[in-house]
Design a protein around this motif. Structure first.
Motif, mmCIF file in Angstrom:
data_model
loop_
_atom_site.group_PDB
_atom_site.id
_atom_site.type_symbol
_atom_site.label_atom_id
_atom_site.label_comp_id
_atom_site.label_asym_id
_atom_site.label_seq_id
_atom_site.Cartn_x
_atom_site.Cartn_y
_atom_site.Cartn_z
ATOM 1 N N GLY A 51 0.803 -1.219 0.000
ATOM 2 C CA GLY A 51 0.000 0.000 0.000
ATOM 3 C C GLY A 51 0.834 1.266 0.000
ATOM 4 N N MET A 52 2.159 1.120 0.210
ATOM 5 C CA MET A 52 3.043 2.291 0.183
ATOM 6 C C MET A 52 3.017 2.907 -1.226
ATOM 7 N N VAL A 53 3.006 4.234 -1.313
ATOM 8 C CA VAL A 53 2.812 4.928 -2.587
ATOM 9 C C VAL A 53 4.085 5.705 -2.960
ATOM 10 N N PHE A 54 4.426 5.648 -4.256
ATOM 11 C CA PHE A 54 5.549 6.416 -4.800
ATOM 12 C C PHE A 54 5.082 7.148 -6.054
ATOM 13 N N LYS A 55 5.691 8.297 -6.329
ATOM 14 C CA LYS A 55 5.332 9.052 -7.533
ATOM 15 C C LYS A 55 5.787 8.341 -8.796
ATOM 16 N N THR A 56 6.990 7.755 -8.746
ATOM 17 C CA THR A 56 7.521 7.067 -9.925
ATOM 18 C C THR A 56 8.136 5.752 -9.486
ATOM 19 N N ASP A 57 8.366 4.872 -10.465
ATOM 20 C CA ASP A 57 9.020 3.614 -10.147
ATOM 21 C C ASP A 57 10.495 3.830 -9.803
ATOM 22 N N ASP A 58 11.107 4.892 -10.356
ATOM 23 C CA ASP A 58 12.488 5.211 -9.994
ATOM 24 C C ASP A 58 12.599 5.615 -8.532
ATOM 25 N N GLU A 96 -1.127 2.779 -11.021
ATOM 26 C CA GLU A 96 -2.531 3.139 -11.185
ATOM 27 C C GLU A 96 -2.608 4.624 -11.532
ATOM 28 N N VAL A 97 -3.629 4.958 -12.356
ATOM 29 C CA VAL A 97 -3.837 6.353 -12.739
ATOM 30 C C VAL A 97 -5.089 6.845 -12.047
ATOM 31 N N ILE A 98 -4.901 7.836 -11.150
ATOM 32 C CA ILE A 98 -6.018 8.375 -10.373
ATOM 33 C C ILE A 98 -6.142 9.859 -10.696
ATOM 34 N N ASP A 99 -7.325 10.251 -11.259
ATOM 35 C CA ASP A 99 -7.564 11.646 -11.665
ATOM 36 C C ASP A 99 -6.470 12.149 -12.606
ATOM 37 N N GLY A 100 -6.036 11.270 -13.499
ATOM 38 C CA GLY A 100 -5.037 11.648 -14.488
ATOM 39 C C GLY A 100 -3.608 11.660 -13.979
ATOM 40 N N VAL A 101 -3.390 11.269 -12.717
ATOM 41 C CA VAL A 101 -2.045 11.279 -12.134
ATOM 42 C C VAL A 101 -1.604 9.847 -11.900
ATOM 43 N N SER A 102 -0.414 9.501 -12.405
ATOM 44 C CA SER A 102 0.109 8.144 -12.235
ATOM 45 C C SER A 102 0.754 8.008 -10.865
ATOM 46 N N GLN A 103 0.489 6.866 -10.205
ATOM 47 C CA GLN A 103 1.114 6.554 -8.921
ATOM 48 C C GLN A 103 1.476 5.078 -8.900
ATOM 49 N N TRP A 104 2.517 4.763 -8.120
ATOM 50 C CA TRP A 104 2.966 3.386 -7.997
ATOM 51 C C TRP A 104 2.717 2.900 -6.577
ATOM 52 N N PHE A 105 2.047 1.734 -6.485
ATOM 53 C CA PHE A 105 1.691 1.156 -5.188
ATOM 54 C C PHE A 105 2.482 -0.125 -4.962
#
Length: 693
Positions: free
Chosen positions: A57-64, A137-146
Motif C-alpha cells: 500500500g506504500m505509494v511512490f510518484k515514480t518507479d524510480d 494506477e492512474v487516479i484523476d489523471g495522475v500516475s502513482q505506484w503502489f
C-alpha cells in the motif's frame, strides 16, 4: 560531464604544472555534476535516518523513486537489489515492476562447447525470496505506484556495513574520481598507485574507498576502448577536413596568384603541417617585417593541431597579419619547418627581431633557423605563468613578490637588475625553485634592461598584445571545420587591412608649438607622431648639462628617475642616449630631444625619421620581384602629390575631416571606373598599386 570538444573547437595552449607543454587539463563544472553531488547528499541524508520498511500500500510518484527507496533500505539492512521483471500494456505503458534481492533466483547453467575452457565462478544467487512488487494506477489523471507485495525474508546472511559497501551495486566511481583516475592514468600511474593516491587525497585508510582496485582497472580499460573508437572516427574527420583545407588553398591560389601556401605530408602521405599567407601580407612584410611576433596561444582540441600566427606592427602601431600555420605537433622539426616556410613566403627576408613564448622547442628552432635574428620572449606570455607558478606557493606574499617582479622587469640598468633579482630570490625563499631558475637563465630575452638594445618597434606593449588577442578571438569565436576556419582567417585579415587604411587620415593636434613638432607632424604617421609628441612634452621637464667631452647628462628637474648620458657627434649629427629608446622603438627619447632643443634645432635630422614610421610607407608600388623604380617620373609626381595632400590636411581638423570624406568617395569612383575598363588591351604592365597593411 559534457565533452569539452562539443563546447569549443579551440583552447588556449598552456603549460601544465608538471612542466609538459603537451599535457592539457581542462576542468569544467556543469548542471550534471551539480545533480550528481545533490543526489549523493540526498542518499547520505536518507541513510543517516531511521528508514521505514516498505509495506503493502506504500505509494511512490515514480518507479524510480521506489527503486531508490528500496535500494537505500537494502543497503542499510545488509543487501542490495536488482530490477527483475516488468510488464507493459498499450494504455499504461509499463504498469508493473518487480524488484528483488541480489541473491534472488538461480544462475542459469552454462553450455560448454568442446575445446573451450571457462572459469568456474560460484554464483551468489541462492533463491532468496526477498522482494518488492509494484503496480501503477492512474487516479484523476495522475500516475502513482503502489507496493502490492513485499517480503524481507532472506535465506542468506545479511552483511555488515563494512561489507555491504563492497557489493557491486554500491561500488560506484563518481565523476570527480573518474576525472582524477583518467588524469593519473594518462600520466602513467599504474592502477595500484592510482588507488593509493586517491586514498591519500581523501585522507582515508587503505581499502576504504567506495570501490575496489578491480573497478578502477575495469573503468580505465573500458574508457580506453571508447577513446580508441572515438579516435578512429576523429582521425577520419581530421583527414577529410585537412584535405578540404588543402583544396581551399589550391582554389585560392588559382584565383589569386599572390596567395602562397605550403604543406608537408607524413610517411603515409597524409597532410601533416600546412601554412598560408596572402599577397598583401607579403608586400606588408617588405615594409614592416623588421619585427615579427609568432603567436602559438591556441590549439585545436578537435583536430589536435597547434595554430601559429605571424604578426608584425605597421606604421600606425596596429598588428599586421603576415600568415599562419597549422602544426600536427610541437617538436623542434615542426617549429623549424614553420619558420623556414615564413621566410620562404617572405622572399628570403629575415626579421631583425622575433618575439615568442617560453616554449623551449620553439626557442631552439628560432636559434637554428634565424641565427642572425634577435630573439625576445614577450612579457605578456610570461606574466600569466608567473601567476600560476608562484601565487599558490607564496600565498599572501605573492602580491609583494609580483610588485617587485614588475619593478625588476622595468629597471634600466642590468647591474641593478642582477643585484635586486638576487635580493628578491633571497627574501621570498625561491633559491631552489625551478621556475625562478628558468626565468633567470632566459633573462637576456625578456628583461627590459637587456632587450632594449633590440629593435622592437613598440611591439612589446600591453596595447599591442590586446590587439593581437582581439584578432585571434575574432577567428576562434565560432566553431567551424578547417575550411570554414580558413575562410574566417581571410575575412579577419581583410578587415584588418580596412582598419589600417581608415587610420591614415587622422587629425594631429599641436601641443608644444615647437618647430620640431610641426616638422615631425608633416612626416610621421599619427601613431608615431603621438609617441614623439609625448616624449617632446616630457622633455620640457628635463635639464641637460654639457660635459667637457661634448656629451650631456640629462636629468628630470625633480630627479624622479636617474640621469641619462647623451652622446652628441656634431659632425654627423648623430645622437645616442643610454636609455636606448631610439634603438628599441625607432622614436627619439625625451633625453635626446632635450639636447636637440637646447642646440636650437628646428627640424630633426632625416635619419631619425625611420621609413617604417613615415606616412609614405602606407602606399607603395610593387612588381613581381621588388619595389618599383622610384625614379619613374609618374611615380615621383604621384608621391609628391600624396605627401602634400596629407601634410596640408593635417593642419586643421576641418581639413582632415574633409579629405577623409572626399578622398574615400573619389577613390571609390576611380576604382569603379577602372573595373569597368577592359582587363586586357594588349599593352603589358609590370606593376600594380597595392595598399599595404
Amino acid at each position: 560531464m559534457a565533452s569539452v570538444a562539443s563546447k569549443n573547437m579551440w583552447l588556449r595552449r598552456q603549460q601544465c604544472p608538471c612542466g609538459d607543454w603537451k599535457c592539457y587539463v581542462t576542468y569544467e563544472g556543469d548542471a550534471e555534476e551539480t545533480s550528481i553531488v545533490s543526489q549523493i547528499v540526498k542518499t547520505e541524508s536518507l541513510q543517516s535516518q531511521d528508514m521505514v520498511a516498505p509495506y503493502v500500500g506504500m505509494v511512490f510518484k515514480t518507479d524510480d523513486d521506489a527503486f531508490e527507496y528500496y535500494g537505500n533500505f537494502a543497503r542499510k539492512n545488509g543487501f542490495s537489489i536488482r530490477k527483475e521483471r516488468s510488464r507493459l500494456s498499450p494504455q499504461l505503458g509499463i504498469y508493473k515492476r518487480d524488484f528483488v534481492c541480489y541473491r534472488s533466483g538461480f544462475a542459469p547453467a552454462r553450455k560448454k562447447l568442446s575445446g573451450e575452457h571457462h572459469r568456474d565462478r560460484k554464483s551468489v544467487r541462492c533463491g532468496c525470496d526477498a522482494k518488492m512488487y509494484l503496480s501503477k494506477e492512474v487516479i484523476d489523471g495522475v500516475s502513482q505506484w503502489f507496493v502490492v507485495q513485499f517480503s524481507n525474508v532472506h535465506n542468506h546472511e545479511l552483511l555488515e556495513d563494512d561489507q555491504v559497501r563492497l557489493l557491486p551495486a554500491y561500488r560506484k566511481i563518481n565523476e570527480a574520481d573518474q576525472e582524477r583516475i583518467l588524469l593519473l592514468s594518462k600520466a602513467g600511474f599504474p592502477i595500484h598507485r592510482i588507488v593509493k593516491v586517491l586514498e591519500l587525497e581523501k585522507g582515508i585508510q587503505g581499502g576504504q574507498l567506495p570501490f575496489l582496485e578491480r573497478d578502477v582497472r575495469n573503468f580505465v580499460q573500458n574508457r580506453k576502448k571508447v577513446v580508441q573508437e572515438n579516435d578512429a572516427l576523429l582521425n577520419e574527420k581530421r583527414e577529410n577536413d585537412t584535405m578540404e583545407l588543402l583544396e581551399a588553398c589550391k582554389a585560392t591560389k588559382e584565383a589569386d596568384q599572390d596567395f602562397v601556401y605550403d604543406f608537408t605530408v607524413d610517411q603515409n602521405d597524409k597532410v601533416e603541417n600546412i601554412a598560408w599567407s596572402y599577397g598583401v601580407a607579403v608586400n606588408s612584410y617588405a615594409l614592416f617585417g623588421d619585427v615579427v611576433y609568432f603567436d602559438t596561444t591556441y590549439r585545436s582540441i578537435t583536430y589536435d593541431m597547434l595554430f601559429g600566427a605571424w604578426f608584425g606592427i605597421d606604421n600606425n602601431g596596429q598588428p599586421i597579419f603576415f600568415g599562419c600555420v597549422l602544426l600536427q605537433d610541437e617538436t623542434l622539426r615542426s617549429f623549424a619547418w614553420a619558420i623556414q616556410t615564413l621566410i620562404r613566403f617572405m622572399k628570403g627576408r629575415c626579421p631583425q627581431t622575433i618575439l615568442s613564448d617560453l616554449d623551449p622547442r620553439l626557442r631552439d628552432a628560432i636559434t637554428s633557423e634565424l641565427p642572425s635574428t634577435k630573439h625576445v620572449t614577450s612579457i605578456w606570455n610570461i606574466l600569466p605563468k608567473v601567476s600560476s607558478w608562484f601565487s599558490l606557493q607564496l600565498g599572501s606574499q605573492y602580491a609583494d613578490f609580483k610588485s617587485e617582479f614588475d619593478a625588476l622587469y622595468r629597471l634600466e640598468s642590468t647591474e641593478d637588475f642582477e643585484l635586486r633579482w638576487n635580493q628578491m630570490v633571497s627574501i621570498f625563499g625561491l633559491g631552489s625553485d625551478k621556475h625562478i631558475t628558468l626565468l633567470y637563465s632566459l633573462r637576456t630575452s625578456w628583461v627590459l634592461s637587456y632587450v632594449r638594445v633590440h629593435f622592437l618597434a613598440r611591439m612589446a606593449t600591453t596595447a599591442y598584445s590586446k590587439s593581437v588577442d582581439a584578432f585571434l578571438k575574432g577567428i576562434f569565436g565560432a566553431q567551424s571545420c578547417l575550411r570554414g576556419f580558413f575562410e574566417q582567417v581571410g575575412i579577419a585579415a581583410n578587415l584588418q587591412n580596412e582598419r589600417h587604411q581608415e587610420m591614415q587620415c587622422q587629425y594631429m593636434h599641436m601641443k608644444t608649438c615647437l618647430p620640431i613638432e610641426e616638422h615631425s607632424r608633416q612626416i610621421l604617421t599619427p601613431f608615431a607622431f603621438n609617441a614623439l609628441q609625448q616624449e617632446l612634452i616630457v622633455s620640457m621637464q628635463y635639464a641637460a648639462s654639457e660635459m667637457a667631452n661634448g656629451s650631456y647628462l640629462v636629468r628630470h628637474f625633480r630627479k624622479i628617475d636617474g640621469e641619462s648620458l647623451v652622446i652628441w657627434i656634431p659632425e654627423d649629427e648623430q645622437i645616442h642616449c643610454s636609455c636606448k629608446e631610439f634603438e628599441s622603438s625607432g622614436i627619439l627619447c625625451r633625453h635626446a630631444l632635450r639636447v636637440f632643443i637646447d642646440k636650437n634645432y628646428f627640424q630633426l635630422p632625416e635619419k631619425y625619421f625611420l621609413s617604417r614610421w613615415r606616412r609614405e610607407s602606407s602606399l607603395m608600388f610593387f612588381d613581381d620581384h621588388s619595389v618599383h623604380d622610384k625614379d619613374d617620373e609618374w611615380f615621383q609626381e604621384f608621391q609628391s602629390l600624396t605627401e602634400t595632400l596629407f601634410a596640408e590636411s593635417s593642419i586643421t581638423k576641418e581639413r582632415s575631416d574633409y579629405i577623409r570624406r572626399e578622398l574615400t568617395k573619389e577613390l571609390t569612383r576611380l576604382l569603379n571606373e577602372v573595373r569597368d575598363m577592359p582587363e586586357n588591351d594588349g599593352a603589358p604592365m609590370d606593376f600594380m598599386l597595392t595598399p599595404t597593411d
